[in-house]
Design an enzyme around this catalytic site. Structure first.
Site, short mmCIF file in Angstrom:
data_model
loop_
_atom_site.label_atom_id
_atom_site.label_comp_id
_atom_site.label_asym_id
_atom_site.label_seq_id
_atom_site.Cartn_x
_atom_site.Cartn_y
_atom_site.Cartn_z
N GLY A 6 1.31 -40.51 -4.66
CA GLY A 6 1.97 -40.13 -5.91
C GLY A 6 0.92 -39.83 -6.98
N GLY A 7 -0.19 -39.24 -6.55
CA GLY A 7 -1.32 -39.04 -7.46
C GLY A 7 -1.25 -37.77 -8.29
N ASP A 56 4.99 -36.19 2.12
CA ASP A 56 6.08 -37.08 1.72
C ASP A 56 5.82 -38.42 2.40
OD1 ASP A 56 8.39 -38.51 1.41
OD2 ASP A 56 9.74 -36.88 2.01
N VAL A 57 5.54 -39.45 1.60
CA VAL A 57 5.15 -40.74 2.21
C VAL A 57 6.32 -41.43 2.91
CG1 VAL A 57 3.17 -41.17 0.70
CG2 VAL A 57 5.45 -42.02 0.03
N ASN A 83 1.25 -46.05 -4.82
CA ASN A 83 1.81 -45.93 -6.17
C ASN A 83 3.22 -45.35 -6.21
OD1 ASN A 83 1.66 -45.24 -9.24
ND2 ASN A 83 1.77 -43.23 -8.26
N TYR A 149 16.51 -52.40 -6.53
CA TYR A 149 15.18 -51.89 -6.89
C TYR A 149 14.24 -53.06 -7.17
CZ TYR A 149 11.63 -49.96 -10.12
OH TYR A 149 10.47 -49.63 -10.76
N ALA A 150 14.72 -54.01 -7.98
CA ALA A 150 13.87 -55.16 -8.35
C ALA A 150 13.46 -55.94 -7.11
CB ALA A 150 14.62 -56.06 -9.33
N ALA A 151 14.40 -56.08 -6.16
CA ALA A 151 14.09 -56.82 -4.93
C ALA A 151 13.02 -56.09 -4.11
CB ALA A 151 15.36 -57.00 -4.10
N LYS A 153 10.66 -54.13 -5.33
CA LYS A 153 9.38 -54.28 -6.03
C LYS A 153 8.83 -55.69 -5.83
CE LYS A 153 8.85 -50.18 -7.92
NZ LYS A 153 7.78 -49.30 -7.44
N1 LIG Z 1 6.28 -45.77 -15.89
C1 LIG Z 1 6.66 -47.02 -15.98
O1 LIG Z 1 6.87 -47.57 -17.07
C2 LIG Z 1 6.84 -47.85 -14.73
C3 LIG Z 1 7.43 -49.12 -14.88
C4 LIG Z 1 7.56 -49.90 -13.76
C5 LIG Z 1 7.10 -49.46 -12.53
N2 LIG Z 1 6.55 -48.23 -12.40
C6 LIG Z 1 6.09 -47.83 -11.07
O2 LIG Z 1 4.85 -47.17 -11.15
C7 LIG Z 1 4.75 -46.17 -10.11
C8 LIG Z 1 4.44 -44.82 -10.72
O3 LIG Z 1 5.45 -44.54 -11.66
P1 LIG Z 1 5.43 -43.27 -12.62
O4 LIG Z 1 6.27 -43.63 -13.78
O5 LIG Z 1 4.03 -42.80 -12.81
O6 LIG Z 1 6.24 -42.23 -11.70
P2 LIG Z 1 6.35 -40.61 -11.76
O7 LIG Z 1 7.66 -40.30 -11.09
O8 LIG Z 1 6.13 -40.12 -13.13
O9 LIG Z 1 5.18 -40.13 -10.79
C9 LIG Z 1 5.28 -40.41 -9.40
C10 LIG Z 1 4.56 -39.35 -8.59
O10 LIG Z 1 4.85 -39.62 -7.21
C11 LIG Z 1 5.25 -38.40 -6.55
N3 LIG Z 1 6.14 -38.76 -5.44
C12 LIG Z 1 7.43 -39.16 -5.53
N4 LIG Z 1 7.95 -39.38 -4.30
C13 LIG Z 1 6.94 -39.12 -3.41
C14 LIG Z 1 6.87 -39.15 -1.99
N5 LIG Z 1 7.93 -39.51 -1.25
N6 LIG Z 1 5.70 -38.86 -1.40
C15 LIG Z 1 4.61 -38.52 -2.15
N7 LIG Z 1 4.64 -38.43 -3.50
C16 LIG Z 1 5.79 -38.75 -4.13
C17 LIG Z 1 5.96 -37.63 -7.65
O11 LIG Z 1 6.03 -36.24 -7.37
C18 LIG Z 1 5.06 -37.92 -8.86
O12 LIG Z 1 3.96 -37.05 -8.93
C19 LIG Z 1 6.09 -46.24 -9.35
O13 LIG Z 1 5.97 -47.08 -8.23
C20 LIG Z 1 7.03 -46.86 -10.37
O14 LIG Z 1 8.13 -47.53 -9.78
C21 LIG Z 1 6.42 -47.41 -13.49
#
Ligand SMILES: NC(=O)c1ccc[n+]([C@@H]2O[C@H](COP(=O)([O-])OP(=O)(O)OC[C@H]3O[C@@H](n4cnc5c(N)ncnc54)[C@H](O)[C@@H]3O)[C@@H](O)[C@H]2O)c1
Length: 263
Positions: A6-7, A56-57, A83, A149-151, A153
């Site tokens: 998800g980079g 797609d992971v 991520n 979702y929480a579970a 995580k």
């Molecule tokens: N932003 C927050 O406040 C927040 C809070 C709690 C947890 N998180 C966690 O942090 C992590 C990143 O969150 P974010 O807000 O940056 O998310 P985001 O959705 O903005 O970015 C995620 C990236 O992952 C890619 N992606 C999605 N599904 C994919 C797949 N199946 N295979 C490969 N790539 C994929 C997306 O295209 C995107 O580029 C997640 O695990 C999220 O649950 C974020």
């Protein structure tokens, strides 16, 4: 060399950039080809090195191809950041279905097992490495909005702890970060937030919105030898929301209250 799932954007994007700034060759694993290409371009623009893998992971076959490509290129893996994750769609538990549970599992937990399994062997063979799992503060406290979702995580956090205990002697460290309140494409606090700036004082103990770079700096610490004696831990990167859970700063009262009325 670091693999970041998800980079393309958000927290994963910031982690990929910061790792590259610090000299890592970054293998960006991203389902969206435009985001993947833009992320590589941004890293090259700052003099870093990255490659995009449109993967797609949630797919066994695609992750296997990824493993072959990355290990074939480098012969080893130093750092893995798991991520990918998403809280959407929010489903009230009494309205949830087997399909909605499966979707939460697939998006938030199963791929962490899959991608970790793919790269753990090469890490061990290469003499060690560091894994950073990005989960959520919602895995560290009760989340009324989506308990499934929480579970998931919380399961990532416990997988982190357990894997660390099992593989420390092989030179593998495993730690997690639990974000909250971080501006990303997925969690867009800025849209519709006009006029709310003064409320951050009440919403977060540090008094501000979080940025992906806030998460990335902690991921860099955990990935690097700076944290060489740290393993099995989950760090909330949340501006203090977990620590201050239930307490809110009230500008009217000039003190913390647990029953804010000015909302
Ligand atoms: N932003 C927050 O406040 C927040 C809070 C709690 C947890 N998180 C966690 O942090 C992590 C990143 O969150 P974010 O807000 O940056 O998310 P985001 O959705 O903005 O970015 C995620 C990236 O992952 C890619 N992606 C999605 N599904 C994919 C797949 N199946 N295979 C490969 N790539 C994929 C997306 O295209 C995107 O580029 C997640 O695990 C999220 O649950 C974020």
């Amino acid at each position: 060399m670091a693999v970041v799932t998800g980079g393309g954007v958000g927290i994963g994007g910031a982690i990929a950039r910061l790792f590259a700034e610090h000299g890592a060759i970054v293998e960006i694993v991203e389902v969206d080809p435009d985001r993947a290409a833009a992320a590589v371009e941004a890293i090259e623009a700052i003099g870093g090195t990255a490659r995009a893998h449109v993967v797609d992971v949630t797919s066994d076959a695609e992750v296997e191809d990824l493993r072959v490509a990355v290990v074939g290129e480098h012969g080893r893996v130093d750092v893995l950041v798991n991520n990918v994750g998403d809280y959407r769609p929010l489903v009230r538990f009494h309205e949830s279905t087997s399909e909605s549970w499966q979707a939460m599992y697939s998006t938030n937990l199963e791929h962490v097992f899959r991608v970790t399994r793919a790269f753990l062997g090469p890490m061990v063979d290469g003499g060690g490495g560091s894994i950073v799992n990005v989960h959520s503060v919602e895995g560290m406290r009760g989340f009324p909005g989506e308990p499934v979702y929480a579970a998931m995580k919380a399961a990532v956090a416990h997988f982190t702890t357990s894997l660390a205990a099992g593989y420390g002697r092989k030179g593998i460290r495993v730690n997690g970060i639990g974000p909250d309140l971080t501006q990303t494409p997925q969690v867009d606090y800025l849209s519709g937030g006009a006029g709310h700036d003064h409320l951050w004082e009440a919403w977060a103990p540090v008094g501000r919105l979080g940025w992906p770079e806030d998460q990335a700096r902690v991921a860099l610490f955990l990935a690097s030898d700076m944290s060489s004696f740290v393993t099995g831990h989950n760090v909330p990167v949340d501006g203090g929301t977990l620590a201050g859970g239930g307490w809110f700063f009230s500008p009217e009262a000039g003190r913390f209250v647990n029953r804010p009325t000015g909302l």
